[in-house]
Scaffold this motif. Structure first.
Motif, short mmCIF file in Angstrom:
data_model
loop_
_atom_site.label_atom_id
_atom_site.label_comp_id
_atom_site.label_asym_id
_atom_site.label_seq_id
_atom_site.Cartn_x
_atom_site.Cartn_y
_atom_site.Cartn_z
N LYS A 1 0.99 -1.20 -0.07
CA LYS A 1 -0.07 -0.05 -0.05
C LYS A 1 0.81 1.26 -0.02
CE LYS A 1 -4.18 -1.58 0.03
NZ LYS A 1 -4.81 -1.48 -1.41
N PHE A 2 2.02 1.25 0.69
CA PHE A 2 2.91 2.48 0.71
C PHE A 2 3.36 2.43 -0.69
CE2 PHE A 2 6.94 4.78 1.31
CZ PHE A 2 6.32 5.76 1.99
N ALA A 3 3.76 1.57 -1.29
CA ALA A 3 4.42 1.50 -2.64
C ALA A 3 3.33 2.27 -3.66
CB ALA A 3 4.91 0.17 -3.25
N GLU A 4 2.03 1.69 -3.58
CA GLU A 4 1.14 2.47 -4.23
C GLU A 4 1.03 3.77 -4.03
OE1 GLU A 4 -2.58 0.67 -4.10
OE2 GLU A 4 -2.16 -1.51 -3.93
N LEU A 5 0.91 4.28 -2.70
CA LEU A 5 1.00 5.75 -2.51
C LEU A 5 2.17 6.45 -2.99
CD1 LEU A 5 -0.44 7.98 -0.93
CD2 LEU A 5 1.03 7.30 1.02
N ALA A 6 3.45 5.93 -2.92
CA ALA A 6 4.60 6.53 -3.20
C ALA A 6 4.41 6.65 -4.89
CB ALA A 6 5.74 5.70 -2.90
N SER A 7 3.84 5.71 -5.49
CA SER A 7 3.85 5.83 -6.90
C SER A 7 2.74 6.90 -7.12
CB SER A 7 3.42 4.30 -7.37
OG SER A 7 3.04 4.41 -8.82
N ASP A 8 1.65 6.96 -6.76
CA ASP A 8 0.78 8.01 -6.82
C ASP A 8 1.21 9.36 -6.81
OD1 ASP A 8 -1.20 5.99 -7.44
OD2 ASP A 8 -2.02 6.15 -5.35
N ILE A 9 2.27 9.69 -6.02
CA ILE A 9 2.65 10.99 -5.58
C ILE A 9 3.87 11.12 -6.34
CG2 ILE A 9 1.48 11.27 -3.67
CD1 ILE A 9 4.16 10.80 -2.27
N ALA A 10 4.45 10.39 -7.21
CA ALA A 10 5.79 10.29 -7.72
C ALA A 10 5.78 11.44 -8.82
CB ALA A 10 6.27 9.08 -8.24
N GLY A 11 4.73 11.64 -9.38
CA GLY A 11 4.43 12.53 -10.50
C GLY A 11 4.43 14.12 -10.10
#
Length: 87
Positions: free
Chosen positions: A12-22
């Motif tokens: 879930k953290f990896a998903e969140l990090a991916s969501d805000i990476a942009g």
């Protein structure tokens, strides 16, 4: 208190990090934002920049206090990332 599987939490953290990476143009602010979020989600008793920086392995709070990181994350969160985070 509910028990959360570490693998699920990390996913879930990896998903969140991916969501805000942009929201970040460079990798360094992205890494700082991830460390900031990990600190907020950690069990450290105080959640100020000094303690978050120490938790991330930094010697001082400079990176955690960087206006560019917080300003950019806040701006992007209000626009593009918010619908994704509501889930």
């Amino acid at each position: 208190m509910a028990v959360v599987e570490p693998e699920l939490l990390e996913g879930k953290f990896a998903e969140l990090a991916s969501d805000i990476a942009g929201a970040f143009g460079r990798v360094e602010p992205r890494q700082t934002a991830n460390a900031y979020l990990r600190g907020l989600l950690s069990d450290i008793p105080r959640k100020n920049c000094w303690h978050l920086a120490r938790h991330a392995g930094d010697l001082g709070p400079d990176k955690m206090q960087a206006p560019a990181v917080t300003r950019e994350l806040g701006r992007r969160r209000r626009t593009r990332c918010r619908p994704q985070l509501r889930g």
